[in-house]
Design a protein around this motif. Structure first.
Motif, PDB file in Angstrom:
ATOM      1  N   LEU A   1      70.124  -2.113  -2.236  1.00 31.41           N
ATOM      2  CA  LEU A   1      71.115  -2.261  -1.171  1.00 31.41           C
ATOM      3  C   LEU A   1      71.334  -0.890  -0.537  1.00 31.41           C
ATOM      4  N   THR A   2      70.955  -0.766   0.725  1.00 28.38           N
ATOM      5  CA  THR A   2      71.155   0.462   1.487  1.00 28.38           C
ATOM      6  C   THR A   2      72.269   0.231   2.497  1.00 28.38           C
ATOM      7  N   ALA A   3      73.242   1.141   2.558  1.00 26.52           N
ATOM      8  CA  ALA A   3      74.397   0.942   3.442  1.00 26.52           C
ATOM      9  C   ALA A   3      74.758   2.246   4.138  1.00 26.52           C
TER      10      ALA A   3
ATOM     11  N   ASN B   1      79.606   8.430   3.784  1.00 24.57           N
ATOM     12  CA  ASN B   1      79.372   7.375   4.768  1.00 24.57           C
ATOM     13  C   ASN B   1      78.073   6.614   4.519  1.00 24.57           C
ATOM     14  N   SER B   2      77.569   6.656   3.290  1.00 22.14           N
ATOM     15  CA  SER B   2      76.321   5.959   2.989  1.00 22.14           C
ATOM     16  C   SER B   2      76.253   5.647   1.503  1.00 22.14           C
TER      17      SER B   2
ATOM     18  N   GLY C   1      62.990   5.469  -0.448  1.00 23.42           N
ATOM     19  CA  GLY C   1      63.986   4.972   0.484  1.00 23.42           C
ATOM     20  C   GLY C   1      64.081   5.874   1.696  1.00 23.42           C
ATOM     21  N   GLY C   2      64.333   5.277   2.854  1.00 24.51           N
ATOM     22  CA  GLY C   2      64.438   6.057   4.080  1.00 24.51           C
ATOM     23  C   GLY C   2      64.990   5.211   5.203  1.00 24.51           C
TER      24      GLY C   2
ATOM     25  N   ARG D   1      72.406  11.783   3.035  1.00 19.35           N
ATOM     26  CA  ARG D   1      72.385  10.325   3.174  1.00 19.35           C
ATOM     27  C   ARG D   1      71.886   9.712   1.876  1.00 19.35           C
ATOM     28  N   ALA D   2      72.678   8.803   1.316  1.00 16.58           N
ATOM     29  CA  ALA D   2      72.337   8.220   0.022  1.00 16.58           C
ATOM     30  C   ALA D   2      71.037   7.428   0.071  1.00 16.58           C
TER      31      ALA D   2
END
Length: 408
Positions: free
Chosen positions: A382-384, A367-368, A70-71, A41-42
């Motif tokens: 920006l987290t997606a 997907n991220s 980030g998490g 997960r990015a």
């Protein structure tokens, strides 16, 4: 910066032969980056940046450390700043709050003994070199070690089994590391280390003038008040001989004509707001804290222009049924759309608003995505994520630094 590189004959040697017993020159500045990214997960990303200046000739050191994590709960940022000059009382600030420290050696040992920093230096000191070049790197004559497929089992944060590849430059005179950059690829994540050492050509001094965003004539400073730390254009901390009531009267007199809206909370922190000529709204957070042990009052000033307001970022049109939950520094959005389309739209819109994407702090997976942008001493994260044709976005902003830095 690398210049005038001369290719030498290839040979193999242990890097600790030149770094193991080395010490840094008397006057240096050092940049260190440690970044961890997840393959799955990015948004699961973590990095530490350290800017440090050392001048042994005046027993002075200055260090700024920024940590970003980030998490699933979004992005958390922490800032630390330390300054010691001669035998004077050292300064230590963590997330905008000053903490008393009596001994400079203990203060800087606490930073140097961070396991991540020590572990990375020990790791490169035992790298086996495959090729060597000689050249001038960051102002020092140095030799290069290029390596790949090195065992990284002992490197912190990387999930084993892991190997690393990269390069290391060590000074010919003194044997200290001048530059290294390498990536350790593990089973679940990758860890990047970057280190730059340069000569220090200036003296380490307490901050002088203070320039903050939204203040055309400079931030007002009363008599008996001196700056102890500044963070570019976003944050400043002062020490004053005035009492809290005296400072409150001074800042009301100095600010209310141009910052007419004022609100205060139960902690004593007050927020002033003003509107600039270009319709930019500015928010000033002013915190006054008494320090009985030193008979001083600390003034902490943080500035937030509406150009970094996540709630003001336009929601793109053309996506079905967007759901938006927004505040000044944190906005969550849900779109019925594919992730690639949403990212492309936001990248274009943010670029048009003056936000520059920082690729070294960005990551995109199937997907991220995690994207970092910078603008006027602020960062935007920006987290997606995408699940079943629905894209989930979170946008957060924060000051980019908490103390003096330099270009590595």
């Amino acid at each position: 910066m690398l210049i005038d590189v001369i290719v030498a004959t290839s040979l193999v040697f242990a890097a600790n032969a030149v770094t193991g017993q080395s010490s840094f020159p008397e006057k240096v500045q050092i940049y260190h980056l440690i970044k961890v990214t997840s393959y799955a997960r990015a948004g699961d990303i973590h990095w530490i940046e350290i800017w440090e200046k050392r001048d042994d000739t005046q027993l002075a050191r200055e260090l700024t450390l920024v940590e970003v994590q980030g998490g699933s709960d979004g992005v958390q940022t922490s800032c630390y700043y330390a300054l010691a000059i001669g035998t004077g009382t050292p300064l230590y600030i963590a997330d905008g709050v000053r903490f008393p420290v009596a001994n400079a050696q203990i203060l800087f040992d606490s930073f140097e003994n961070r396991n991540l920093v020590v572990n990375s230096r020990e790791y490169v000191s035992n790298i086996a070199c495959e090729t060597v070049r000689v050249g001038n790197v960051n102002g020092y004559e140095a030799q290069q070690c290029v390596f790949e497929n090195q065992d990284a089992a002992n490197l912190f944060l990387v999930r084993t089994p892991a190997t690393s590849r990269g390069e290391l430059w060590t000074a010919l005179d003194g044997g200290f590391p001048v530059q290294y950059v390498f990536e350790a690829a593990g089973q679940e994540n990758a860890v990047v280390h970057r280190f730059e050492l340069q000569p220090l050509t200036t003296t380490i001094q307490p901050p002088g003038s203070v320039d903050l965003l939204c203040f055309d004539a400079g931030f007002p400073i009363p008599e008996g008040t001196t700056p102890v730390s500044t963070s570019s254009l976003t944050y400043a901390l002062f020490e004053s001989t005035l009492s809290i009531p005296e400072l409150e009267r001074f800042y009301d007199d100095a600010l209310l004509s141009e910052w007419p809206d004022k609100t205060c909370d139960e902690t004593g922190s007050c927020v002033y707001t003003r509107l600039l000529g270009d319709a930019t709204e500015c928010r000033l957070d002013l915190r006054l804290t008494a320090e009985p042990s030193s008979m001083s009052t600390y003034v902490a000033a943080s500035v937030y222009p509406s150009t970094v307001d996540t709630a003001a970022i336009p929601v793109p049109e053309g996506f079905a049924d967007p759901v938006v939950v927004s505040s000044f520094e944190d906005t969550s959005l849900i779109f019925r759309a594919d992730l690639a389309t949403v990212l492309a739209t936001y990248q274009a819109n943010l670029a048009a608003e003056g936000w520059e994407q920082q690729d070294q702090f960005s990551s995109i997976r199937e997907n991220s995505a995690f994207l970092t942008f910078s603008r006027t001493d602020y960062r935007l994260y920006l987290t997606a994520d995408e699940t079943g044709g629905t894209a989930f976005l979170r946008i957060q902003t924060a000051p980019s630094v908490c103390g003096p830095t330099f270009e590595p």
